[in-house]
Every structure is written in C-alpha cells, then in structure tokens.
Design a protein around this motif. Structure first.
Motif, short mmCIF file in Angstrom:
data_model
loop_
_atom_site.label_atom_id
_atom_site.label_comp_id
_atom_site.label_asym_id
_atom_site.label_seq_id
_atom_site.Cartn_x
_atom_site.Cartn_y
_atom_site.Cartn_z
N PRO A 179 -6.70 -0.14 -5.46
CA PRO A 179 -6.45 1.07 -4.35
C PRO A 179 -6.98 2.22 -4.56
N ALA A 180 -7.44 2.89 -3.23
CA ALA A 180 -7.80 4.21 -3.29
C ALA A 180 -6.69 5.16 -3.23
N ASP A 181 -5.60 4.68 -2.80
CA ASP A 181 -4.55 5.24 -2.74
C ASP A 181 -3.21 4.40 -3.02
N SER A 182 -2.34 5.21 -4.02
CA SER A 182 -1.33 4.41 -4.56
C SER A 182 -0.34 4.08 -3.47
N LYS A 183 -0.22 4.73 -2.34
CA LYS A 183 0.98 4.60 -1.60
C LYS A 183 0.60 3.90 0.06
N VAL A 184 -0.58 4.62 0.38
CA VAL A 184 -1.01 4.02 1.64
C VAL A 184 -1.36 2.64 1.97
N LEU A 185 -1.61 1.98 0.77
CA LEU A 185 -2.04 0.67 0.71
C LEU A 185 -1.09 -0.24 0.71
N VAL A 186 0.06 0.36 0.31
CA VAL A 186 1.31 -0.87 0.06
C VAL A 186 1.67 -1.49 1.55
N PRO A 187 1.95 -1.06 2.82
CA PRO A 187 2.18 -1.70 3.61
C PRO A 187 1.26 -2.70 3.86
N ALA A 188 -0.11 -2.36 4.02
CA ALA A 188 -1.04 -3.56 4.32
C ALA A 188 -0.78 -4.67 3.37
N LEU A 189 -0.71 -4.42 2.14
CA LEU A 189 -0.52 -5.44 1.07
C LEU A 189 0.77 -6.21 1.35
#
Length: 284
Positions: free
Chosen positions: A62-72
C-alpha cells in the motif's frame, strides 16, 4: 504495488512474474502499480478494478497505511483474500474497519537500525540529516525510528529530518537545501535508495563528494554500484524480488485452505532484511 518507476518495485514485479512462470499450473498473475508514490487514489481504484474483475486474491504494497484500508475491507467483503506486503497497514484503522489483514514483510525499524549503526561505526562526523519517506506510510515511520535509535545510541545529532516522498528528484532538492543550511552535516540517512541517489547528486552539487557519507534502504542495482564506487556507505536488502513471492505464497495457502474447508487464517510473516556494504558485495 507502489510506483513501478522505483526500481525496487519493478524488481518486485519481475520476481512475482518469475514465480508465476514456474508455477503457471497453480495460478494466474495480474501485475499492477501506480506511476507516482503519492497517487493513493489510483491505487484504491486499482483495488476496486481487481475486485470487479473477479480475482481470488490481492497482494498489496500500500502507498498509504491508512487510506487503502476501507477499499481492502470491501475487497474482503466481496470474498477476496488480501495479503499486505512491504508497507504495513495501520493497526488502528484495521480495527476501526473491523478487518484483519496479515502482513508479510521485514522489520523496517531493525533494518534501518542496522544501516544507521554501520554509519555510526564508520562516521566522519557527528552531525547527520535524514531523508524520510512519505510520513503516512508505516515503513517510513519505522525506518525513521530505526535511524533515530541508531543515532541516539551513538551520540550523533540529527540536525535536519525532512520527507522527500520516496523520490529521487525531491530528495536532491531537499538534501541540497539541508547541506546549504547545515554545512556541518557529515552523513545523510535516506529511507530508500531512490532518495539516496538524490542525495548523491546533492552532495556532488555541493562540492562535498567524499565528505558526506550516505546510506539507503532497498539494495537496488544503482545503489550497489554506488556502494562499490564509494559514493554510498551501506543499504538494507529486504529482498524485493522475493517479497511479492512471500505474499503470493501466503495467499495461495489461504486459497487452498478455503478450498479444503479448513479456512485457517494467515499469520503475519517476518521476512529477512540484511545489511549490504562494500565488504559484503566484494564477497564471492
């Protein structure tokens, strides 16, 4: 993956493709990456595209540790297995989203500490600067902590610490400014090798080649050459060509587990990270 313009991730892609070609009867592989390390929205879109295309598993750096979480989380809800490599997802955000995603990757803090310790043991002075990665990235935060721990333990002073967004050109600009503002700097610790390359250019531009020691992280080919040429003191090898493979194998294990009806959850897997110096590169 993150930016394929970064040699570390292109090496990672080649490692994954090589593994797939040797195991083509087990799985098909789709390789994707973003053009810019900061283009988080594009990486989110890639996750959504992969889910829509019907993949069984996603292995993501992930390019960002937080922003990707909802999509995942949405990918998991759609029945997709997700494995996190390279840059660990934020633990608190994972809790907020109610998901558990295994991390397969190195201890970035320990790797950075090894590099920092080597600089300290071979130092030409006690004033250093740090080129940080993107500050919302967990691996950037951990590498910064590793550098800081090494410098504190050695009694060395960090006179400047700034983000250069993992990028070579940005690092050149930031390091040039650091060297101008703090001519006493005798070492630069770069949180990845692309930024270390930018630091090399900045040191040369300041007329201080051979005076300012540089260390990096990733062990890309250009840095190995720079170490051999005496332009860089050390880097850390987190075995990028194998990192995606470790993630793929974890995903395949989970797929097989589900197929057999056991559905055993994947545990976190710590992968190796090794110090690379001129002495090590000269070994047969």
């Amino acid at each position: 993956m993150k930016s394929l313009a970064n040699e570390f991730f292109s090496t990672m892609a080649k490692g994954a493709e090589s593994h797939q070609s040797e195991n083509s009867d087990q799985y098909d592989l789709v390789v994707n990456g973003i053009k810019d390390e900061r283009d988080v929205s594009r990486q989110v879109a890639l996750v959504e595209e992969m889910v829509a295309s019907g993949v069984d598993a996603i292995v993501i750096a992930p390019a960002d540790s937080k922003v990707l979480v909802p999509a995942l989380r949405r990918a998991i809800e759609a029945g997709v297995i997700v494995v996190n490599i390279d840059n660990r997802l934020d633990v608190e955000v994972l809790k907020q989203e109610g998901v558990s995603i295994p991390f397969v990757g190195p201890d970035n803090m320990a790797g950075a500490k090894k590099v920092g310790d080597h600089l300290a043991a071979n130092r030409k002075g006690d004033k250093v600067a740090i080129l940080e990665g993107i500050r919302t990235s967990y691996n950037a935060q951990q590498r910064l902590k590793g550098f800081e721990a090494a410098m504190q333990e050695a009694g060395m002073e960090i006179v400047s610490s700034q983000s250069a967004d993992w990028e070579m050109s940005r690092a050149n600009t930031v390091a040039s400014s650091m060297l101008s503002e703090h001519p006493e700097i005798s070492g630069i610790l770069a949180a990845n090798d692309s930024m270390a390359l930018g630091a090399i250019a900045a040191v040369k531009g300041a007329g201080r080649a051979g005076e300012v020691q540089i260390v990096g992280f990733d062990n890309i080919s250009a840095i190995r050459q720079a170490i051999e040429d005496g332009k860089v003191l050390a880097t850390a090898d987190q075995h990028g060509d194998q990192l995606a493979v470790f993630g793929i194998e974890a995903a395949l294990e989970q797929i097989q587990s589900q197929a057999s009806g056991s559905d055993v959850s994947i545990e976190d897997v710590e992968t190796p990270v090794d110090l690379i110096t001129a002495e090590i590169l000269s070994q047969p």
